[in-house]
Scaffold this active site. Structure first.
Site, PDB file in Angstrom:
ATOM      1  N   GLN A   1       3.167   9.970   1.084  1.00 48.37           N
ATOM      2  CA  GLN A   1       4.434   9.227   1.072  1.00 48.37           C
ATOM      3  C   GLN A   1       5.252   9.484  -0.194  1.00 48.37           C
ATOM      4  O   GLN A   1       6.425   9.119  -0.251  1.00 48.37           O
ATOM      5  CB  GLN A   1       4.190   7.725   1.228  1.00 48.37           C
ATOM      6  CG  GLN A   1       3.654   7.334   2.603  1.00 48.37           C
ATOM      7  CD  GLN A   1       3.449   5.843   2.698  1.00 48.37           C
ATOM      8  OE1 GLN A   1       2.424   5.333   2.246  1.00 48.37           O
ATOM      9  NE2 GLN A   1       4.412   5.130   3.252  1.00 48.37           N
TER      10      GLN A   1
ATOM     11  N   HIS B   1      -4.056   1.400   7.962  1.00 50.76           N
ATOM     12  CA  HIS B   1      -2.711   1.989   7.921  1.00 50.76           C
ATOM     13  C   HIS B   1      -2.654   3.144   6.900  1.00 50.76           C
ATOM     14  O   HIS B   1      -2.133   4.224   7.193  1.00 50.76           O
ATOM     15  CB  HIS B   1      -1.705   0.884   7.566  1.00 50.76           C
ATOM     16  CG  HIS B   1      -0.271   1.333   7.490  1.00 50.76           C
ATOM     17  ND1 HIS B   1       0.690   0.900   8.379  1.00 50.76           N
ATOM     18  CD2 HIS B   1       0.369   2.156   6.614  1.00 50.76           C
ATOM     19  CE1 HIS B   1       1.855   1.462   8.060  1.00 50.76           C
ATOM     20  NE2 HIS B   1       1.695   2.214   6.994  1.00 50.76           N
ATOM     21  N   GLU B   2      -3.219   2.914   5.709  1.00 54.08           N
ATOM     22  CA  GLU B   2      -3.137   3.930   4.650  1.00 54.08           C
ATOM     23  C   GLU B   2      -4.010   5.143   4.959  1.00 54.08           C
ATOM     24  O   GLU B   2      -3.605   6.285   4.708  1.00 54.08           O
ATOM     25  CB  GLU B   2      -3.522   3.336   3.293  1.00 54.08           C
ATOM     26  CG  GLU B   2      -2.620   2.224   2.799  1.00 54.08           C
ATOM     27  CD  GLU B   2      -1.139   2.555   2.842  1.00 54.08           C
ATOM     28  OE1 GLU B   2      -0.778   3.749   2.702  1.00 54.08           O
ATOM     29  OE2 GLU B   2      -0.342   1.639   3.044  1.00 54.08           O
TER      30      GLU B   2
ATOM     31  N   GLY C   1       0.831  -1.198   0.000  1.00 56.46           N
ATOM     32  CA  GLY C   1       0.000   0.000   0.000  1.00 56.46           C
ATOM     33  C   GLY C   1       0.861   1.241   0.000  1.00 56.46           C
ATOM     34  O   GLY C   1       2.038   1.192   0.403  1.00 56.46           O
TER      35      GLY C   1
ATOM     36  N   HIS D   1      -2.365   7.396   7.217  1.00 51.57           N
ATOM     37  CA  HIS D   1      -1.383   8.259   6.543  1.00 51.57           C
ATOM     38  C   HIS D   1      -2.040   9.555   6.060  1.00 51.57           C
ATOM     39  O   HIS D   1      -1.437  10.626   6.124  1.00 51.57           O
ATOM     40  CB  HIS D   1      -0.771   7.557   5.327  1.00 51.57           C
ATOM     41  CG  HIS D   1       0.455   6.742   5.624  1.00 51.57           C
ATOM     42  ND1 HIS D   1       1.580   7.295   6.182  1.00 51.57           N
ATOM     43  CD2 HIS D   1       0.742   5.431   5.418  1.00 51.57           C
ATOM     44  CE1 HIS D   1       2.515   6.339   6.317  1.00 51.57           C
ATOM     45  NE2 HIS D   1       2.028   5.195   5.862  1.00 51.57           N
TER      46      HIS D   1
ATOM     47  N   CYS E   1       6.286  -0.116   7.186  1.00 50.07           N
ATOM     48  CA  CYS E   1       5.844   1.088   6.468  1.00 50.07           C
ATOM     49  C   CYS E   1       6.963   1.509   5.526  1.00 50.07           C
ATOM     50  O   CYS E   1       8.129   1.557   5.926  1.00 50.07           O
ATOM     51  CB  CYS E   1       5.535   2.205   7.458  1.00 50.07           C
ATOM     52  SG  CYS E   1       5.007   3.738   6.654  1.00 50.07           S
ATOM     53  N   LEU E   2       6.609   1.820   4.281  1.00 49.49           N
ATOM     54  CA  LEU E   2       7.630   2.191   3.293  1.00 49.49           C
ATOM     55  C   LEU E   2       8.364   3.475   3.681  1.00 49.49           C
ATOM     56  O   LEU E   2       9.476   3.706   3.208  1.00 49.49           O
ATOM     57  CB  LEU E   2       6.988   2.339   1.908  1.00 49.49           C
ATOM     58  CG  LEU E   2       6.435   1.038   1.301  1.00 49.49           C
ATOM     59  CD1 LEU E   2       5.714   1.329  -0.005  1.00 49.49           C
ATOM     60  CD2 LEU E   2       7.537   0.022   1.079  1.00 49.49           C
TER      61      LEU E   2
END
Ligand code: NI
Length: 175
Positions: free
Chosen positions: A51, A142-143, A46, A146, A100-101
């Site tokens: 991000q 999670h997304e 995701g 963000h 997480c990226l």
């Protein structure tokens, strides 16, 4: 399509609330294509627009739930969500390990609702309603966090570092 640079923590954009998309124009279509390519290239399950340094409420998710531990993952499903909101979340929660990226080399134990219903627009502007459970529900939470400037480390019960050689073994499925 092009990959974009992923913003790593700490960076202000990751802690700000992203703005609603009012018009799904050519720039938004390019953003979505680039986000999909960036997510696949990372690789991750995701990615949220902040991000890649864009403060807009756009999320891409691609995930296939494995049938069981020995089998190959089921065919992956790609979701593109514009202005997503959680309209329902289960009271029942479970702990899980997330990556997480924007936090390379970090994993965290986070408690999330087991099931969520998400309403959004797709990339054509049509309304979407998705019911998700388990890992997929976790990725949605999670997304969408963000987009509200909320990072998984803030929700975590436990945060730990992994060495690069452990990363493939653990397969944290970063988002
Ligand atoms: Ni993330």
């Amino acid at each position: 399509m092009a990959t974009r640079e992923i913003v790593n923590y700490p960076n202000e954009i990751l802690e700000q609330k992203a703005q609603r998309v009012e018009r799904i124009d050519a720039d938004i279509q390019t953003l979505i294509d680039d986000m999909i390519e960036t997510m696949r290239n990372a690789p991750g399950v995701g990615l949220a627009a902040p991000q890649v340094n864009v403060p807009l409420r756009v999320v891409v998710i691609e995930y296939g739930e494995p049938e069981n531990e020995d089998e190959e993952p089921a065919e992956k499903q790609l979701f593109t969500l514009i202005n997503p909101e959680i309209s329902r979340m289960s009271r029942e929660k479970e702990m899980g390990t997330e990556g997480c990226l924007s936090f390379p080399g970090i994993l965290a134990e986070v408690e999330r609702s087991l099931g969520v219903t998400v309403v959004a627009q797709d990339r054509n502007g049509d309304p979407l309603k998705i019911k998700a459970e388990g890992w997929l529900a976790r990725i949605f939470q999670h997304e969408i966090d963000h987009l509200n400037g909320v990072l998984f480390t803030e929700r975590a019960q436990k945060v730990y570092e992994i060495k690069p050689d452990e990363e493939t073994e653990q397969d944290p499925s970063a988002a």
